[in-house]
Structures are given as C-alpha cells and as structure tokens.
Design an enzyme around this catalytic site. Structure first.
Site, PDB file in Angstrom:
ATOM      1  N   ASP A   1       0.817  -1.210   0.000  1.00 50.35           N
ATOM      2  CA  ASP A   1       0.000   0.000   0.000  1.00 50.35           C
ATOM      3  C   ASP A   1       0.854   1.264   0.000  1.00 50.35           C
ATOM      4  O   ASP A   1       2.066   1.225   0.236  1.00 50.35           O
ATOM      5  CB  ASP A   1      -0.884   0.033   1.258  1.00 50.35           C
ATOM      6  CG  ASP A   1      -2.133  -0.823   1.115  1.00 50.35           C
ATOM      7  OD1 ASP A   1      -2.433  -1.225  -0.022  1.00 50.35           O
ATOM      8  OD2 ASP A   1      -2.787  -1.076   2.138  1.00 50.35           O
TER       9      ASP A   1
ATOM     10  N   LYS B   1      -3.511   3.603  -2.334  1.00 46.14           N
ATOM     11  CA  LYS B   1      -4.611   4.563  -2.466  1.00 46.14           C
ATOM     12  C   LYS B   1      -4.141   5.849  -1.799  1.00 46.14           C
ATOM     13  O   LYS B   1      -3.668   5.836  -0.672  1.00 46.14           O
ATOM     14  CB  LYS B   1      -5.861   4.053  -1.763  1.00 46.14           C
ATOM     15  CG  LYS B   1      -6.292   2.658  -2.184  1.00 46.14           C
ATOM     16  CD  LYS B   1      -7.366   2.129  -1.243  1.00 46.14           C
ATOM     17  CE  LYS B   1      -7.603   0.645  -1.473  1.00 46.14           C
ATOM     18  NZ  LYS B   1      -8.545   0.095  -0.488  1.00 46.14           N
TER      19      LYS B   1
ATOM     20  N   MET C   1      -7.886   9.247   9.318  1.00 46.13           N
ATOM     21  CA  MET C   1      -8.325   9.758   8.010  1.00 46.13           C
ATOM     22  C   MET C   1      -9.410  10.822   8.155  1.00 46.13           C
ATOM     23  O   MET C   1     -10.392  10.843   7.417  1.00 46.13           O
ATOM     24  CB  MET C   1      -8.839   8.592   7.135  1.00 46.13           C
ATOM     25  CG  MET C   1      -7.790   7.522   6.884  1.00 46.13           C
ATOM     26  SD  MET C   1      -8.435   6.025   6.101  1.00 46.13           S
ATOM     27  CE  MET C   1      -9.274   5.232   7.484  1.00 46.13           C
TER      28      MET C   1
END
Length: 520
Positions: A48, A69, A184
């Site tokens: 990732d 991502k 996040m």
C-alpha cells in the site's frame, strides 16, 4: 454469469498462502519479527501507499506490486486487490500483503481475509502497530493515563463512502469517552470539532494532529477544539494524519521524545559504500535525522591477485602485517580463506591496525592486534611503528588501490622492506540511487557526510558536473583533514571536521553545527 475469481476452491490444486501483514505506521523498525520473517519468504509482495518502501528490500527477488490509495485516487480498487490476492496465491505463490498500520484496524484486512476464505485460499494475519497508537506515542501523548482518562475510542474519518460521519453517536463520543483518535479525518476536521463541542466537549479541550507519524517528516500540530480548524488551515497540514482529542494531549510538551532530537527534520546524504553505510545511518537516525544512502564507492577485487597471493604464500616470513580499516581486515581474511588458509598462516607475524574499530574487526577473527595506531591516518601508523626496531624487518601492507604512499615510503626510510599489494579497488558505482539524485536536484538535502577522499571524488563523477554548484546550500561534513582537502579541491566549504576521525565524532560535529555550536 461471470465468475468473480479465476479459481474455485476445487480447482486450486496447490494454493499458496497470503500473509496479511501489518507494516506499522512508517518507521521500518516497528514491523513485528514475524511480519519481517513472512515478508522474507514472499514470492509476491502487494503493498500500500502507507507501507514503507524500505520493506521491499526484505524481499529483493519477489514480484513487487503497488496497489496504493492516496487522497481518494485509487491505484487499484479494493475489488481488484482482492482478485489479485486470489490470483497470485492461486498460482501456488507465497504472497505478502503489506498494509500500513494494522490490517484489521481500518485497513480493510477483514474484507481481504473474507475474500480469501471464500476463494479457498489459506491466509494468516500478522498484526501491526496501528497508526493511532504509534502517532500518539511518537508525539509524546499517552492515549490513556489514570490522572486523565481510562477510556479510548478509535474512529475512522471515511471508512465507507456510504457512511457519513454525521451519523456517529456524537453525544457518547463527546461525553462518555476520554480520548478520541480519528483516522483519516482531516477532510472532516471542521465537522468533528463542531459536533464534539455541540454535544458538550469543552472548546478548550486539547487536540493534536500528527502527520506522517514515526517518520522523519512527522509534523505535530497542537491546538484546542475551539481553534483547531483555524490552526490547521494556517499550517496547511494534510493527510496522512491522525487527530487526537483529549486532555492527554496536554502531556505532549513534557513527554515528547521523538521530534525534539537534535537532527530531527534534517535530511543527510550518507556517501559510504553500501555494505558500510548502516553504521553511520544508525548513528544519524538515532539523533533524529532522515538519512538518504547514496553509495559513492563500490569495493571490488584487484585486477589480479598475483602480488597478494605471492605474499600470502610466504606470510610466515613477515614481521608485521598492517591493516588500516575494517575493509582491509574483511578483504584480507576473505582472500586467505579463498586460498584454503586461515589465521594460523600468520605464524609469529605481528599485526598493526588503525583505531579500536579495526581492532574489533580483527578480534572477530580470533586475533588481537599487537599495535593499535591512535591517529586515524597513515602518519599514525608510521608514528606507532617508529617506536619499534624496523631495521631489516619485512612488512606486509595490503592496501586499497587509491591508498596514499605514506606508509610504504616512510617505513622504508626507517629500514623496513614493505610489500604493498592491492587488496581491493574502490570503483565508482554505475549510478546514484534515484532517491538520492531526486533529493539533491530538489534541494532537499541539508548535509552531506564524506568519510573518505574517494567519496568526494566519486560523488563529483556521479553527479557529472560542478560539485560545488550541485551542493550549494548543503552543509559539508568531512571526517578529517585529508578528506577536507579533497572537498576544497572541488570548491566545497567544509562546515564540519571533527578533531577525532571517527564516525561518532563526525555525527556529534553535525549535531553541533545544526545547534549553532561547536563543529568539532
């Protein structure tokens, strides 16, 4: 109807295995021992955006597939990632699925595990240090403390686009939980602060935002619920970051340990050879620096071993063996072994080395140095041996191809016969690592550390033009006067030159330079 995966459990003759590995939040030292072991066994590594690329060095021969991502821009969708895991394991391969933080804490590891189970693929989960815990610890914030709180909640800012943060039970979060950690959540910072205050959390509640936690780029912003939105806008802090809300944030100034180290935030270029860089890198990183390794030296065998092998064949006839570096020790005993011999071949030959570290490398071969030169250069060897009777003595000095002639010349004047075969050659590597070149071109290097004249000359070759121009604005740290002389030959101004020519002294000199104090 299209099948979701290329295999069914019945069709998998020899399925491989998938390790869902928590890579931690960024500091490569935070991966677990089991995680590293699984990574080393991998034939495929699927990683990732938040997994430190340094981990790829643990599986150099594996296939590396990036599926990260970033900011809503998905390199591959989650469905594509799931399919990829099944396909690679379905080919009978060992797959390391490397995920930032912990795979089961806002890492969608649960979804991937379910997919693997339903496809009949064996898997194991290797937990990792989740970003919220690491960010708090590295920012100096204990998430729980009996004088502040004994409750903790982990909340995601946007785990599922279909779920809105406004649907959270803000009343319970505001009043029933002491410390809140939002993952996040930067895009929803205004909503978080507004809802918490609207449901009773005081406006003066301390808040911390920690970006790029556990890395040399870590940023920590402290504020209150009442002004955190304004403060964040002014500082332009961006993801990836976690938000910590609670009175424990107030302990940061007393407990911070990571981002107040003397070289924190400094990017330093380490020019040592690849197999020697680790020691200097570790010393610099321990003081908070981000180290970019840019090997400017590659050690290779001499063009031929005739002279060295001839000397080794009659090794017992020599009175002294001089070894001036760890490289010298390593290469000499490696060649001795290649010839089917060992330390017994030395007979009564005495050994002179330069400095305690070379002596320690020698001790690893079961030998104690008879003489240790205190000064870390050729003149120090001459001075140490000058106190012995060298008349008609035979001395073997296996050397690097670019070694200065001080030792052979001066010891010959003292009556010795000196045989100085080439033991290894210093050559220029094919190229600088791209990370190092890019950082130099972007002006992102604060200091460059040179540990030998050849590192200076070779960097000039690798950069291909005026070294002084390429290092404009970069502090130059030189390990000693000989290296400094070479720096000046290339038009460089030396900012750091320690009085003791060791890596430890060099690092302390760099610390002193950036502290505005002594440079030596």
């Amino acid at each position: 109807m299209r099948r979701p995966y290329p295999f069914t459990a019945g069709e998998l003759l020899k399925p491989g295995i998938v390790y869902l590995i928590g890579a931690g939040p960024g500091d490569p030292g935070l991966i677990t021992v089991k995680g590293r072991e699984c990574l080393r066994r991998a034939e495929v590594v699927i990683y990732d955006y938040l997994a430190n690329p340094a981990f790829l060095r643990e599986a150099p021969n594996a296939e590396h597939l990036y599926v990260g991502k970033k900011g809503g821009n998905h390199h591959r969708s989650q469905e594509e990632i799931n399919t990829l895991l099944v396909e690679k394991a379905g080919e009978g391969k060992t797959v390391a699925r490397l995920k930032g933080g912990d795979p089961y804490i806002f890492g969608r590891g649960g979804e991937e595990a379910l997919c693997l189970r339903r496809a009949g693929i064996p898997f194991e989960v290797v937990p990792g240090v989740t970003a919220g815990f690491a960010a708090a610890a590295y920012a100096g914030i204990p998430l729980t403390h009996r004088d502040h709180t004994t409750s903790l909640a982990l909340i995601t800012g946007h785990e599922d686009p279909a779920k809105k943060m406004s649907s959270l039970d803000w009343e319970k979060l505001a009043g029933a939980v002491g410390t809140l950690v939002f993952y996040m959540g930067i895009a929803n910072l205004s909503l978080i602060a507004r809802e918490l205050m609207a449901h009773g959390r005081p406006a003066d509640t301390p808040v911390a935002i920690v970006r790029w936690a556990t890395t040399a780029q870590q940023q920590t912003l402290t504020a209150t619920l009442g002004d955190v939105v304004e403060q964040a806008a002014q500082s332009r802090i961006k993801p990836p970051a976690v938000i910590i809300v609670g009175s424990v944030v107030g302990l940061r100034e007393e407990l911070r340990w990571f981002d107040n180290r003397p070289l924190f935030g400094k990017r330093i270029l380490n020019t040592r050879a690849a197999d020697q860089a680790a020691e200097l890198t570790a010393l610099l990183e321990a003081r908070g620096a981000e180290v970019i390794e840019a090997p400017t030296i590659e050690l290779v065998a001499p063009e031929n071993y005739d002279e060295l092998d001839g000397a080794i064949a009659e090794l017992e006839t020599f009175d002294w063996l001089i070894l001036t570096s760890a490289n010298g020790v390593r290469c000499f005993f490696r060649r001795l072994a290649e010839l089917g011999r060992d330390a017994r071949a030395l007979g009564s030959c005495r050994i002179c080395v330069v400095g305690p570290k070379t002596a320690a490398f020698l001790a690893a071969h079961g030998l104690r140095a008879d003489l240790v030169a205190a000064e870390f250069k050729g003149e120090g060897v001459v001075a140490a041996l000058a106190d012995t009777d060298l008349q008609d003595k035979k001395i073997l000095f296996p050397k690097a191809d670019r070694a200065r002639e001080v030792i052979p010349t001066e010891l010959t004047k003292l009556g010795a016969t000196v045989i100085a075969p080439v033991l290894y050659r210093n050559v220029v590597p094919a190229a600088l690592p791209e990370t190092a070149r890019a950082a130099l071109e972007a002006g992102e290097i604060d200091c460059v550390a040179f540990t030998a004249s050849s590192t200076v000359d070779n960097l000039a070759v690798l950069l291909g033009d005026n070294l002084a121009a390429r290092l404009k604005g970069v502090a130059v740290a030189s390990i000693g006067p000989i290296t400094s002389k070479t720096c000046r030959k290339h038009g460089l101004e030396v900012a750091v030159e320690p009085t003791e020519y060791t890596l430890e002294a060099l690092v302390e000199g760099i610390v002193g330079y950036f502290a505005g104090g002594s440079f030596s």
